[in-house]
Design an enzyme around this catalytic site. Structure first.
Site, mmCIF file in Angstrom:
data_model
loop_
_atom_site.group_PDB
_atom_site.id
_atom_site.type_symbol
_atom_site.label_atom_id
_atom_site.label_comp_id
_atom_site.label_asym_id
_atom_site.label_seq_id
_atom_site.Cartn_x
_atom_site.Cartn_y
_atom_site.Cartn_z
ATOM 1 N N SER A 167 33.839 34.156 49.182
ATOM 2 C CA SER A 167 34.792 34.726 50.137
ATOM 3 C C SER A 167 35.468 33.608 50.906
ATOM 4 C CB SER A 167 34.084 35.667 51.118
ATOM 5 O OG SER A 167 33.214 34.927 51.959
ATOM 6 N N LYS A 168 36.365 33.983 51.804
ATOM 7 C CA LYS A 168 37.156 33.005 52.550
ATOM 8 C C LYS A 168 36.275 32.043 53.350
ATOM 9 C CE LYS A 168 41.424 31.734 53.306
ATOM 10 N NZ LYS A 168 42.295 31.337 52.191
ATOM 11 N N ARG A 169 35.111 32.530 53.774
ATOM 12 C CA ARG A 169 34.252 31.666 54.596
ATOM 13 C C ARG A 169 33.713 30.468 53.800
ATOM 14 N NH1 ARG A 169 31.047 35.972 53.333
ATOM 15 N NH2 ARG A 169 29.076 35.524 52.278
ATOM 16 N N GLY A 175 35.555 28.702 51.777
ATOM 17 C CA GLY A 175 36.655 27.763 51.527
ATOM 18 C C GLY A 175 37.798 28.449 50.817
#
Length: 466
Positions: free
Chosen positions: A239-241, A243
């Site tokens: 996910s975005k967390r 990177g």
């Protein structure tokens, strides 16, 4: 049989790194067997599909170097054909009109939950006589098998068995006559001649439902290969967390496309202990037997390591072109003709030990910087008063050098010996004067690339500076 694979993304955002790997696996499998790799944009969700997202997908595939055969297929454009197939199933008695309303379906499920029964909807219209049909909106449902089991013969997951009493009578056409995604996928894959469906294992359950349509139509079922998803380093779904998620972000961060292909291929697939390999090797080696069943974990350090190896192994001219594309993708100013020329001549010494294009660009600072060179903090420490004096003394000796590596090395060696020092003591001030950096390509490489006049001018600037 000609192998035909496809990549079928939905144009609702960027090209996700997981989607890019799916495209790569399909590309490798087809290209390695002389087959075709097709591209279909699954744009049936008109509310979320955008031209910009489609363009982002095409741009991402182009950067990765994943070329496809023929024209891009629009799933939405085939809506009429999809509806025709649903009508054919209806005419053959393998599908039926269901007049149940959303409220009735919701009430059925609520009662089933309360009674502890399966909430799988069983329509009372499945075997209703046509003369009992009301003049009301309806959906078209396929008649799912009600006993036995469906076996998905998957090349990665093995045989997956699903009891048919767990399958509902899937909707094929909505009440407005538009086809659903599950129908469109099957019709498109059949019409495009797709022989192998390689996709994420989040689609595994879809295969059983899609097989109902293949069977009802008497069509050949494709070879299934459902690959595990990509997780972050912590083992959770990427996910975005963790990177960057979009392929275009990796281009903007400066990873070379060949390094990205190599790394994505190794995410969930292996060929012995091989880590670094070329496209030709990947196409030759890639097969389902090398795909693991567990989710792969994304590791930026491994990506950087492979990227560095591909930069070092790349053709200089191709690398220069990709550097220019990287600068455009990351919003950096274009290189001037003189800078491009210098970088091209220097590429042989810039690409060693550079893991990304930003690192390569930093090594090229001596080419990209204009006089007077402004040393950074570390380089400035090497330019004390004594060092500036040494540079001033060295300049006349270099003026008469023939400007070959051998001659420059001889001049430096003689100068160091005359001043009872070692070349290592000269290197720091020379790096600072020529590049304004403490870490650079070799002093000799920089002098040869800059040329006599520019080198002497930079040394003179440094010797005179306060």
């Amino acid at each position: 049989m000609t192998i035909v694979t496809r990549f079928a993304p939905s144009p609702t955002g960027f090209l996700h790194i997981g989607g890019a790997r799916t495209a790569l696996f399909n590309w490798l499998y087809a290209r390695g067997r002389g087959g075709k790799f097709l591209l279909r944009i699954e744009d049936t969700d008109r509310a979320r599909s955008t031209p910009e997202a489609t363009e982002a997908i095409l741009t991402g595939l182009a950067w990765l170097g994943l070329d496809y055969d023929g024209e891009v297929v629009s799933q939405f454009a085939g809506a009429q054909r999809h509806a025709q197939v649903a009508q054919a199933l209806l005419d053959a008695g393998k599908a039926y009109k269901c007049f149940a309303t959303q409220d009735e379906i919701a009430a059925f499920r609520e009662t089933a939950r309360a009674e502890g029964r399966s909430t799988l909807y069983r329509s009372p219209w499945r075997d209703a006589a046509p003369e009992s049909h009301p003049d009301a909106p309806y959906v078209v449902r396929i008649k799912a098998p009600q006993d036995g089991e469906t076996v998905i013969k998957d090349q990665v997951q093995g045989d997956v068995r699903i009891r048919n009493d767990q399958l509902d009578d899937m909707v094929l056409l909505r009440s407005d006559g538009t086809p659903v995604y599950m129908l469109a996928v099957v019709v498109d894959d059949h019409d495009m001649g797709v022989t192998h469906v390689i996709r994420g294992d989040d689609h595994l359950n879809n295969a059983a439902r899609q097989m109902m349509i293949y069977t009802a139509m008497g069509w050949d079922v494709p070879v299934w290969a459902h690959i595990p998803l990509i997780h972050g380093p912590d083992g959770k779904k990427l996910s975005k967390r963790h990177g960057a998620l979009g392929v275009e972000e990796y281009q903007a961060m400066g990873y070379p496309a060949a390094g990205m292909r190599n790394y994505l291929a190794r995410l969930g697939w292996s060929h012995g202990d091989d880590e670094f390999f070329t496209d030709a090797q990947a196409q030759e080696w890639f097969g389902f037997d090398g795909i693991g069943k567990s989710p792969a974990r994304f590791d930026f350090k491994k990506l950087e390591n492979l990227s560095g190896q591909h930069i070092a192994a790349a053709d200089d001219a191709a690398l220069q072109r990709e550097l220019v594309e990287y600068r455009a993708a990351s919003g950096k100013p274009a290189l001037s003709p003189a800078q491009e020329d210098g970088v091209g001549r220097a590429m042989y010494c810039l690409k060693e030990r550079a893991k990304t294009f930003p690192e390569l660009t930093e090594k090229a600072h001596f080419i990209l910087a204009d006089r007077p060179i402004a040393p950074d903090e570390k380089a400035l420490k090497a330019l004390d008063t004594v060092s500036r004096g040494i540079l001033g003394s060295l300049t006349p000796h270099l003026q008469t050098a023939s400007w070959t590596r051998d001659d420059l090395e001889a001049v430096m060696s003689a100068f160091a010996e005359a001043h009872e020092t070692k070349f290592g003591k000269l290197a720091g001030p020379l790096r600072a004067a020529l590049a304004g950096r403490a870490v650079t390509p070799s002093v000799y490489d920089m002098m040869l690339i800059l040329g006599r006049d520019e080198t002497l001018a930079r040394l003179s600037d440094a010797a005179k500076a306060d």
